[in-house]
Design an enzyme around this catalytic site. Structure first.
Site, PDB file in Angstrom:
ATOM      1  N   LYS A 199      -1.201   8.051   1.620  1.00  8.87           N
ATOM      2  CA  LYS A 199      -2.271   8.090   0.626  1.00  8.87           C
ATOM      3  C   LYS A 199      -1.875   8.881  -0.616  1.00  8.87           C
ATOM      4  CE  LYS A 199      -5.362   6.027   3.307  1.00  8.87           C
ATOM      5  NZ  LYS A 199      -4.560   5.815   4.519  1.00  8.87           N
ATOM      6  N   LYS A 234     -11.809   8.026   1.295  1.00  9.17           N
ATOM      7  CA  LYS A 234     -11.058   7.757   2.527  1.00  9.17           C
ATOM      8  C   LYS A 234     -10.319   9.005   2.991  1.00  9.17           C
ATOM      9  CE  LYS A 234      -7.692   5.244  -0.352  1.00  9.17           C
ATOM     10  NZ  LYS A 234      -7.023   3.944  -0.540  1.00  9.17           N
ATOM     11  N   ARG A 285      -0.943  -6.822   0.420  1.00 10.22           N
ATOM     12  CA  ARG A 285       0.120  -6.078   1.097  1.00 10.22           C
ATOM     13  C   ARG A 285       1.452  -6.712   0.708  1.00 10.22           C
ATOM     14  NH1 ARG A 285       0.921  -3.085   5.640  1.00 10.22           N
ATOM     15  NH2 ARG A 285      -0.574  -1.743   4.579  1.00 10.22           N
ATOM     16  N   ARG A 321      -5.161  -9.862   1.640  1.00 16.52           N
ATOM     17  CA  ARG A 321      -6.091  -9.580   2.732  1.00 16.52           C
ATOM     18  C   ARG A 321      -7.501  -9.560   2.154  1.00 16.52           C
ATOM     19  NH1 ARG A 321      -3.106  -4.250   4.893  1.00 16.52           N
ATOM     20  NH2 ARG A 321      -3.700  -3.641   2.787  1.00 16.52           N
ATOM     21  N   ARG A 327     -13.597  -3.604   3.109  1.00 18.86           N
ATOM     22  CA  ARG A 327     -12.222  -3.351   3.516  1.00 18.86           C
ATOM     23  C   ARG A 327     -11.493  -4.653   3.784  1.00 18.86           C
ATOM     24  NH1 ARG A 327     -13.519   0.122   8.648  1.00 18.86           N
ATOM     25  NH2 ARG A 327     -14.877  -1.717   8.873  1.00 18.86           N
ATOM     26  N   ASP A 363       0.205  -1.406  -0.958  1.00 16.63           N
ATOM     27  CA  ASP A 363      -1.069  -2.093  -1.147  1.00 16.63           C
ATOM     28  C   ASP A 363      -1.428  -2.076  -2.617  1.00 16.63           C
ATOM     29  OD1 ASP A 363      -1.137  -2.395   1.576  1.00 16.63           O
ATOM     30  OD2 ASP A 363      -2.458  -0.671   1.910  1.00 16.63           O
ATOM     31  N   GLU A 366      -1.810   2.321  -2.051  1.00 15.24           N
ATOM     32  CA  GLU A 366      -1.176   3.039  -0.948  1.00 15.24           C
ATOM     33  C   GLU A 366       0.288   2.628  -0.833  1.00 15.24           C
ATOM     34  OE1 GLU A 366      -3.049   2.922   2.864  1.00 15.24           O
ATOM     35  OE2 GLU A 366      -5.046   3.362   2.070  1.00 15.24           O
ATOM     36  N   ASN A 414       2.793   2.535   2.375  1.00 16.27           N
ATOM     37  CA  ASN A 414       2.815   2.680   3.830  1.00 16.27           C
ATOM     38  C   ASN A 414       4.254   2.703   4.341  1.00 16.27           C
ATOM     39  OD1 ASN A 414      -0.245   2.161   4.638  1.00 16.27           O
ATOM     40  ND2 ASN A 414       0.289   0.740   2.997  1.00 16.27           N
TER      41      ASN A 414
END
Length: 319
Positions: free
Chosen positions: A127, A163, A213, A227, A235, A275, A283, A285
């Site tokens: 994050k 978040k 993504r 997504r 979400r 993301d 983000e 990841n």
């Protein structure tokens, strides 16, 4: 290349979804090339006096739900017996996980090739890492100060996303608009009464069309999946019910990938999922990015092959 031994530090193999799990896709590809596949869980890792070791299971894998692996061997082995080690334990990145990333480095120079590098994983909070590139991120605040959060919410009429810093899979993400009478209670809950910092981010209306993504292998984009959130949710995470949709990369998204590449390569972060919503990075990841199976299916490609290519290349360079 001669057969190598691939290790996977991961969650229980019994629980994986063979049609979705990216780690399982990597295991299948390594096995297809004739490499040996071993896995172990985080509690099985220990330090044995001279080298980190673990109770490892040697397995064969197949894409058959309920019969997706066969155990060939199980014994304690040093990590130096592995040529490659994928660190694919799912978040959260808690104290136990951080300790594991330190233990795997204890091999006196005989450690395997890591994907991803343990130091890089510790350095790149999913994050927070993107905040090193503020020009790529939406307006973001990291704080536990309830007053500061409430003021941020009041300044953003389109809404605010809250978040947990250590959240994953869409868990704990809250959408707030100014004037919501639940604001004070929600802020107290999500910050544990002001004891825990959270991510406070300007809501991006483009998220209704989905968040993207993008999988980066050695810093290069190798595929993407959009997504799309359910009609009654904000979400897009597939773990939270988002629908995977075929997509392509925009010039802005290619620019974001290019900006991140040097920092990812510098830290040995060879398999990364970023993301993006609209024109903004949200983000980065690095622990166990997902999406490989969905991209493979939608684009009729094989992203995991590029990952295993990279692992083989790194082993070859070391030798």
């Amino acid at each position: 290349m001669a057969a190598l031994t691939f290790g996977f530090l991961m969650d229980p193999l019994e629980t994986v979804r063979v049609d979705h799990d990216s780690t399982f896709a990597l295991m299948l590809e390594a096995q297809r090339r004739g490499h040996q596949v071993r896995y172990f869980e985080q509690p099985w890792l220990r330090f044995g006096g001279s080298c980190a070791e673990a109770r490892m299971r040697t397995v064969t894998v197949r894409r058959e739900p309920g019969r997706h692996f066969e155990l060939l061997d199980e014994q304690v082995r040093p990590l130096s017996s592995l040529d490659v080690l994928f660190l694919r334990k799912d978040p959260p990145v808690d104290a136990d996980f951080l300790q594991a990333t330190q233990l795997v480095e204890l091999c006196n120079g005989r450690e395997p090739v890591f994907l991803n590098n343990p130091t890089g994983i510790r350095d790149a909070n999913e994050k927070l890492f993107g905040l090193r590139f503020p020009e790529l991120m939406p307006e973001t605040l990291i704080t536990r100060d309830l007053t500061a959060i409430a003021q941020f919410v009041s300044r953003h009429p389109q809404g605010t996303i809250l978040k947990p810093v250590e959240g994953f899979g869409g868990q704990g993400i809250v959408f707030l608009q100014p004037g919501d009478r639940n604001t004070r209670s929600l802020l107290e809950i999500i910050t544990l009464g002001g004891k825990k910092a959270i991510v406070v981010q300007a809501y991006l209306p483009e998220s209704r069309q989905g968040d993207k993504r993008i999988i980066l292998v050695d810093g290069e984009p190798c595929g993407a999946v959009l997504r799309v959130p359910a009609h009654d949710d904000h979400r897009g995470n597939m773990a939270a019910g988002g629908t995977p949709v075929k997509t392509s990369l925009t010039p802005r998204e290619l620019e974001i990938c290019a900006r991140l590449k040097p920092s990812l390569q510098e830290r040995g972060l060879y398999l990364v999922g970023i993301d993006v919503i609209g024109d903004w990075l949200t983000e980065v990841n690095v622990t166990s990015p997902t999406g490989l199976a969905e991209i493979d299916k939608l684009d009729n490609t094989n992203v995991e092959a590029k990952v295993i290519d990279t692992a083989e290349r790194l082993v070859g360079q070391r030798r």
